[in-house]
Each structure stands twice: as structure tokens, then as C-alpha cells.
Design a protein around this motif. Structure first.
Motif, mmCIF file in Angstrom:
data_model
loop_
_atom_site.group_PDB
_atom_site.id
_atom_site.type_symbol
_atom_site.label_atom_id
_atom_site.label_comp_id
_atom_site.label_asym_id
_atom_site.label_seq_id
_atom_site.Cartn_x
_atom_site.Cartn_y
_atom_site.Cartn_z
ATOM 1 N N GLU A 43 0.770 -1.169 0.229
ATOM 2 C CA GLU A 43 0.074 -0.081 -0.114
ATOM 3 C C GLU A 43 0.824 1.202 0.025
ATOM 4 O OE1 GLU A 43 -3.331 0.349 -0.616
ATOM 5 O OE2 GLU A 43 -3.002 -2.082 -1.023
ATOM 6 N N SER A 44 1.954 1.254 0.775
ATOM 7 C CA SER A 44 2.951 2.404 0.698
ATOM 8 C C SER A 44 3.744 2.521 -0.669
ATOM 9 C CB SER A 44 3.970 2.104 1.793
ATOM 10 O OG SER A 44 4.819 3.153 1.882
ATOM 11 N N LYS A 47 0.958 4.354 -2.759
ATOM 12 C CA LYS A 47 0.847 5.763 -2.442
ATOM 13 C C LYS A 47 1.896 6.759 -2.950
ATOM 14 C CE LYS A 47 1.033 7.321 1.855
ATOM 15 N NZ LYS A 47 0.728 7.258 3.223
#
Length: 110
Positions: A43-44, A47
């Protein structure tokens, strides 16, 4: 379209690779102690890959360019392979930016 692949290494740590549509690995993670932490790393990447300032362009000791993708806290969340030249490295960064946001996840640990 790209995809993230989750796997376990020989030490039992969870790792992910981001692969481009052609199957080539364009970003590899560190080892995570839990699958949840590995998923948070993915997820990082999704983003932070959209912010060019998060890509740290580096040169290895043998002169090969490569890059790290960092999280907002400054921690490295993924590293590239070694490239033959700067333009190839920039193409790798562009590929991460293009593939990461919508890449599916293939969990090979299940």
C-alpha cells in the motif's frame, strides 16, 4: 498491467516484487516478519510511487544506477535492480509510477 507478488524467502520473511506487464521485476521489497506488514508495504508503494521526490536515485559501487522508493517517514520500501545507464533507470522509475497504483496482488504464500 503490473502486479505485486508476495512470497516468502529462505528465512521465512515475507517479501514482494512489483512486476511490470511483461513480467519483469521493477521493484523488490525488504523482508517483513508478517504478511500484514508486507501488505502495508505494498500500500505504501501504491501511495508513494506517485511522488517523484520519494524516488532516491543512487549509484552502486560499480557505477550502476539504481533507485530506492521511500515512504514518507524516510524508510526504504523497495529497491530496483541495477541498470545499465541513467536513462534505463529513469524508465524503471516511470514503470513503477505507471504500474504500482492499479497493480493486483498475487499471494504465492497461501
Amino acid at each position: 498491467m503490473g502486479k505485486f507478488e508476495i512470497k516468502t524467502d529462505n528465512a521465512g520473511k515475507f517479501r514482494f516484487n512489483l512486476k511490470a506487464g511483461n513480467g519483469q521485476v521493477i521493484l523488490s521489497s525488504q523482508g517483513y516478519s508478517t504478511k500484514a506488514a508486507c501488505e502495508n508495504g505494498i500500500e505504501s508503494v501504491r501511495k508513494n510511487s506517485q511522488n517523484d521526490a520519494m524516488f532516491e536515485r543512487k549509484t552502486s559501487s560499480n557505477g550502476s544506477p539504481y533507485f530506492n522508493l521511500k515512504a514518507s517517514n524516510g524508510q526504504v520500501i523497495g529497491s530496483s535492480e541495477m541498470y545499465s545507464g541513467t536513462s534505463a533507470m529513469e524508465n524503471g522509475i516511470a514503470s513503477v509510477k505507471k504500474n504500482a497504483p492499479d497493480a493486483g496482488v498475487n499471494d504465492t504464500t497461501a
